[in-house]
Design a protein around this motif. Structure first.
Motif, PDB file in Angstrom:
ATOM      1  N   ARG A  67       0.852  -1.184   0.000  1.00 52.19           N
ATOM      2  CA  ARG A  67       0.000   0.000   0.000  1.00 52.19           C
ATOM      3  C   ARG A  67       0.890   1.236   0.000  1.00 52.19           C
ATOM      4  O   ARG A  67       1.790   1.372   0.824  1.00 52.19           O
ATOM      5  CB  ARG A  67      -0.897   0.015   1.233  1.00 52.19           C
ATOM      6  CG  ARG A  67      -1.828   1.227   1.293  1.00 52.19           C
ATOM      7  CD  ARG A  67      -2.437   1.353   2.664  1.00 52.19           C
ATOM      8  NE  ARG A  67      -3.359   2.469   2.753  1.00 52.19           N
ATOM      9  CZ  ARG A  67      -3.819   2.957   3.910  1.00 52.19           C
ATOM     10  NH1 ARG A  67      -3.436   2.407   5.051  1.00 52.19           N
ATOM     11  NH2 ARG A  67      -4.651   3.975   3.916  1.00 52.19           N
ATOM     12  N   ARG A 100      -2.753   5.380 -15.574  1.00 46.05           N
ATOM     13  CA  ARG A 100      -2.020   5.535 -14.307  1.00 46.05           C
ATOM     14  C   ARG A 100      -1.253   6.860 -14.309  1.00 46.05           C
ATOM     15  O   ARG A 100      -0.782   7.315 -15.343  1.00 46.05           O
ATOM     16  CB  ARG A 100      -1.060   4.369 -14.098  1.00 46.05           C
ATOM     17  CG  ARG A 100      -1.780   3.047 -13.857  1.00 46.05           C
ATOM     18  CD  ARG A 100      -0.803   1.901 -13.677  1.00 46.05           C
ATOM     19  NE  ARG A 100      -1.499   0.668 -13.341  1.00 46.05           N
ATOM     20  CZ  ARG A 100      -1.783   0.288 -12.100  1.00 46.05           C
ATOM     21  NH1 ARG A 100      -1.375   1.037 -11.077  1.00 46.05           N
ATOM     22  NH2 ARG A 100      -2.440  -0.824 -11.863  1.00 46.05           N
ATOM     23  N   PHE A 135       0.077   5.261 -10.023  1.00 50.04           N
ATOM     24  CA  PHE A 135      -1.172   5.008  -9.317  1.00 50.04           C
ATOM     25  C   PHE A 135      -2.343   4.956 -10.292  1.00 50.04           C
ATOM     26  O   PHE A 135      -2.443   5.803 -11.187  1.00 50.04           O
ATOM     27  CB  PHE A 135      -1.440   6.113  -8.297  1.00 50.04           C
ATOM     28  CG  PHE A 135      -0.455   6.173  -7.166  1.00 50.04           C
ATOM     29  CD1 PHE A 135      -0.777   5.650  -5.919  1.00 50.04           C
ATOM     30  CD2 PHE A 135       0.796   6.755  -7.340  1.00 50.04           C
ATOM     31  CE1 PHE A 135       0.119   5.702  -4.863  1.00 50.04           C
ATOM     32  CE2 PHE A 135       1.708   6.827  -6.296  1.00 50.04           C
ATOM     33  CZ  PHE A 135       1.362   6.288  -5.053  1.00 50.04           C
ATOM     34  N   ALA A 174      -3.442  10.411  -3.047  1.00 44.42           N
ATOM     35  CA  ALA A 174      -3.444   9.078  -3.654  1.00 44.42           C
ATOM     36  C   ALA A 174      -3.262   8.049  -2.553  1.00 44.42           C
ATOM     37  O   ALA A 174      -2.495   8.264  -1.604  1.00 44.42           O
ATOM     38  CB  ALA A 174      -2.332   8.944  -4.694  1.00 44.42           C
ATOM     39  N   ASP A 175      -3.976   6.938  -2.691  1.00 40.10           N
ATOM     40  CA  ASP A 175      -3.907   5.856  -1.700  1.00 40.10           C
ATOM     41  C   ASP A 175      -4.269   4.570  -2.435  1.00 40.10           C
ATOM     42  O   ASP A 175      -5.405   4.391  -2.858  1.00 40.10           O
ATOM     43  CB  ASP A 175      -4.889   6.133  -0.565  1.00 40.10           C
ATOM     44  CG  ASP A 175      -4.795   5.112   0.567  1.00 40.10           C
ATOM     45  OD1 ASP A 175      -4.268   4.002   0.337  1.00 40.10           O
ATOM     46  OD2 ASP A 175      -5.246   5.426   1.682  1.00 40.10           O
ATOM     47  N   SER A 176      -3.292   3.689  -2.619  1.00 42.29           N
ATOM     48  CA  SER A 176      -3.543   2.526  -3.471  1.00 42.29           C
ATOM     49  C   SER A 176      -2.759   1.302  -3.015  1.00 42.29           C
ATOM     50  O   SER A 176      -1.638   1.406  -2.517  1.00 42.29           O
ATOM     51  CB  SER A 176      -3.149   2.842  -4.920  1.00 42.29           C
ATOM     52  OG  SER A 176      -3.411   1.739  -5.767  1.00 42.29           O
ATOM     53  N   GLU A 177      -3.384   0.145  -3.205  1.00 45.10           N
ATOM     54  CA  GLU A 177      -2.711  -1.142  -3.055  1.00 45.10           C
ATOM     55  C   GLU A 177      -2.463  -1.771  -4.421  1.00 45.10           C
ATOM     56  O   GLU A 177      -2.126  -2.948  -4.515  1.00 45.10           O
ATOM     57  CB  GLU A 177      -3.539  -2.079  -2.180  1.00 45.10           C
ATOM     58  CG  GLU A 177      -3.700  -1.602  -0.741  1.00 45.10           C
ATOM     59  CD  GLU A 177      -4.462  -2.595   0.109  1.00 45.10           C
ATOM     60  OE1 GLU A 177      -3.990  -3.745   0.257  1.00 45.10           O
ATOM     61  OE2 GLU A 177      -5.541  -2.216   0.623  1.00 45.10           O
ATOM     62  N   ASN A 178      -2.623  -0.970  -5.467  1.00 42.03           N
ATOM     63  CA  ASN A 178      -2.468  -1.463  -6.833  1.00 42.03           C
ATOM     64  C   ASN A 178      -1.499  -0.573  -7.604  1.00 42.03           C
ATOM     65  O   ASN A 178      -1.774  -0.115  -8.703  1.00 42.03           O
ATOM     66  CB  ASN A 178      -3.842  -1.505  -7.528  1.00 42.03           C
ATOM     67  CG  ASN A 178      -3.760  -2.084  -8.920  1.00 42.03           C
ATOM     68  OD1 ASN A 178      -2.848  -2.853  -9.246  1.00 42.03           O
ATOM     69  ND2 ASN A 178      -4.692  -1.689  -9.776  1.00 42.03           N
ATOM     70  N   ARG A 185       0.890   5.634  -0.392  1.00 36.87           N
ATOM     71  CA  ARG A 185       0.073   6.836  -0.304  1.00 36.87           C
ATOM     72  C   ARG A 185       0.927   8.070  -0.598  1.00 36.87           C
ATOM     73  O   ARG A 185       2.126   8.082  -0.363  1.00 36.87           O
ATOM     74  CB  ARG A 185      -0.554   6.958   1.088  1.00 36.87           C
ATOM     75  CG  ARG A 185      -1.429   5.764   1.452  1.00 36.87           C
ATOM     76  CD  ARG A 185      -2.212   6.028   2.730  1.00 36.87           C
ATOM     77  NE  ARG A 185      -1.364   6.005   3.919  1.00 36.87           N
ATOM     78  CZ  ARG A 185      -1.782   6.398   5.132  1.00 36.87           C
ATOM     79  NH1 ARG A 185      -3.013   6.862   5.288  1.00 36.87           N
ATOM     80  NH2 ARG A 185      -0.975   6.317   6.169  1.00 36.87           N
ATOM     81  N   GLU A 190      -8.405   5.656 -10.343  1.00 30.49           N
ATOM     82  CA  GLU A 190      -9.491   5.488  -9.387  1.00 30.49           C
ATOM     83  C   GLU A 190      -9.023   5.585  -7.935  1.00 30.49           C
ATOM     84  O   GLU A 190      -9.835   5.728  -7.018  1.00 30.49           O
ATOM     85  CB  GLU A 190     -10.209   4.154  -9.608  1.00 30.49           C
ATOM     86  CG  GLU A 190      -9.321   2.925  -9.525  1.00 30.49           C
ATOM     87  CD  GLU A 190      -8.761   2.497 -10.877  1.00 30.49           C
ATOM     88  OE1 GLU A 190      -8.471   1.303 -11.019  1.00 30.49           O
ATOM     89  OE2 GLU A 190      -8.645   3.375 -11.764  1.00 30.49           O
ATOM     90  N   ASP A 191      -7.709   5.522  -7.718  1.00 35.29           N
ATOM     91  CA  ASP A 191      -7.165   5.631  -6.360  1.00 35.29           C
ATOM     92  C   ASP A 191      -6.544   7.002  -6.096  1.00 35.29           C
ATOM     93  O   ASP A 191      -5.808   7.185  -5.126  1.00 35.29           O
ATOM     94  CB  ASP A 191      -6.115   4.539  -6.126  1.00 35.29           C
ATOM     95  CG  ASP A 191      -6.727   3.149  -6.106  1.00 35.29           C
ATOM     96  OD1 ASP A 191      -7.948   3.040  -5.890  1.00 35.29           O
ATOM     97  OD2 ASP A 191      -5.977   2.170  -6.306  1.00 35.29           O
TER      98      ASP A 191
END
Length: 286
Positions: free
Chosen positions: A37, A124, A67, A48-52, A39, A70-71
């Motif tokens: 994850r 991205r 990123f 931004a905050d993503s695990e992808n 950020r 959508e995140d």
């Protein structure tokens, strides 16, 4: 350092080579899912905050995190209309990042005309490291650049004898140094303070920062400028070298078991910038 920086396998100065019958392209880009994850903070807001996250390794550069849209806080991205061209990945659209009363131009970008083989980067956005306030993995700030999963440091004890001289003057002699192995670099030998004639070490102003080891202090030895260095409070991953001293083999004579160590090509650290607003206290608090 790592996969594509310094002397890594995808860098221009790689010390190894791929065992293939045909030469590889001069430039190889490598993208992979980070599986952490991540950020991004700007103006007291997580933009931004993503695990992808996709991590892009590009020759001669530190890895860059991309990123999915959508995140990302979409209101934070403002198109600038400016487009540049990446030699491998095509047209690049630039964004201003805007939150509240804070605005930073050319702070993010997106590839808009990707070749088919790079489709996983489509949709991205990457943020300029020094333009943001901070990058985090989970709740911990990552300093300097995105963490390279291929960068590794190992510290090992050894019973070999290390001698350091400047002309006829003995600076250090140790039968229990430690050796630090770091991706992309020749071994670095660190000596305990008890084995050093510290009257020969003259502290100099100025520090450098390593994202993996912390803040580094330097010493002059006689006329040899910045001939030695130390990490007084090395990060916990390499805390065994805290306070120990290492010596530049091109500025003083360093002998290991009677054999003089010579500097290897491409071993000078290449600075790639630091975080915006990063100060010594924050680096120490990592």
């Amino acid at each position: 350092m790592g996969l594509s920086w310094q002397q890594g396998p995808l860098s221009a100065g790689a010390i190894g080579h791929f065992l293939t019958p045909e030469p590889l392209p001069e430039r190889l880009l490598f993208a992979e899912r980070l599986r952490r994850r991540m950020r991004v903070r700007f103006a007291d807001t997580w933009v931004a905050d993503s695990e992808n996250v996709i991590l892009l390794h590009e020759p001669g550069r530190y890895p860059v995190a991309y990123f999915p849209r959508e995140d990302i806080d979409r209101q934070a991205l403002v198109p600038t209309g400016r487009v540049t061209h990446h030699k491998d990945l095509g047209d690049t659209a630039w964004y201003t990042v805007h939150v509240g009363e804070r605005t930073t131009e050319r702070a993010a970008w997106e590839f808009t005309d990707l070749p088919g083989h790079a489709a996983e980067l489509r949709g991205r956005v990457a943020f300029a490291w020094r333009a943001m306030d901070a990058f985090h993995e989970e709740d911990e700030r990552i300093l300097g650049h995105a963490a390279d999963p291929y960068h590794r440091i190992d510290v090992r004890d050894t019973s070999r004898t290390l001698d350091v001289r400047l002309g006829d003057t003995v600076i250090a002699r140790s039968e229990n140094p430690v050796v630090l192995y770091e991706s992309g670099f020749a071994p670095r030998w660190y000596v305990p303070r008890a084995d050093i004639d510290e009257s020969r070490l003259h502290p100099v102003e100025g520090q450098t920062f390593c994202p993996y080891k912390g803040l580094c202090d330097y010493y002059d030895i006689g006329e040899a400028r910045r001939a030695a260095w130390t990490y007084p409070d090395a990060y916990r991953e390499v805390e065994r070298i805290s306070g120990m001293v290492s010596f530049e083999a091109d500025k003083v004579e360093v002998h290991l078991d009677g054999t003089r160590l010579l500097p290897e090509p491409g071993q000078n650290v290449i600075s790639h910038g630091v975080d915006r607003g990063l100060d010594a206290n924050e680096a120490k608090a990592r």
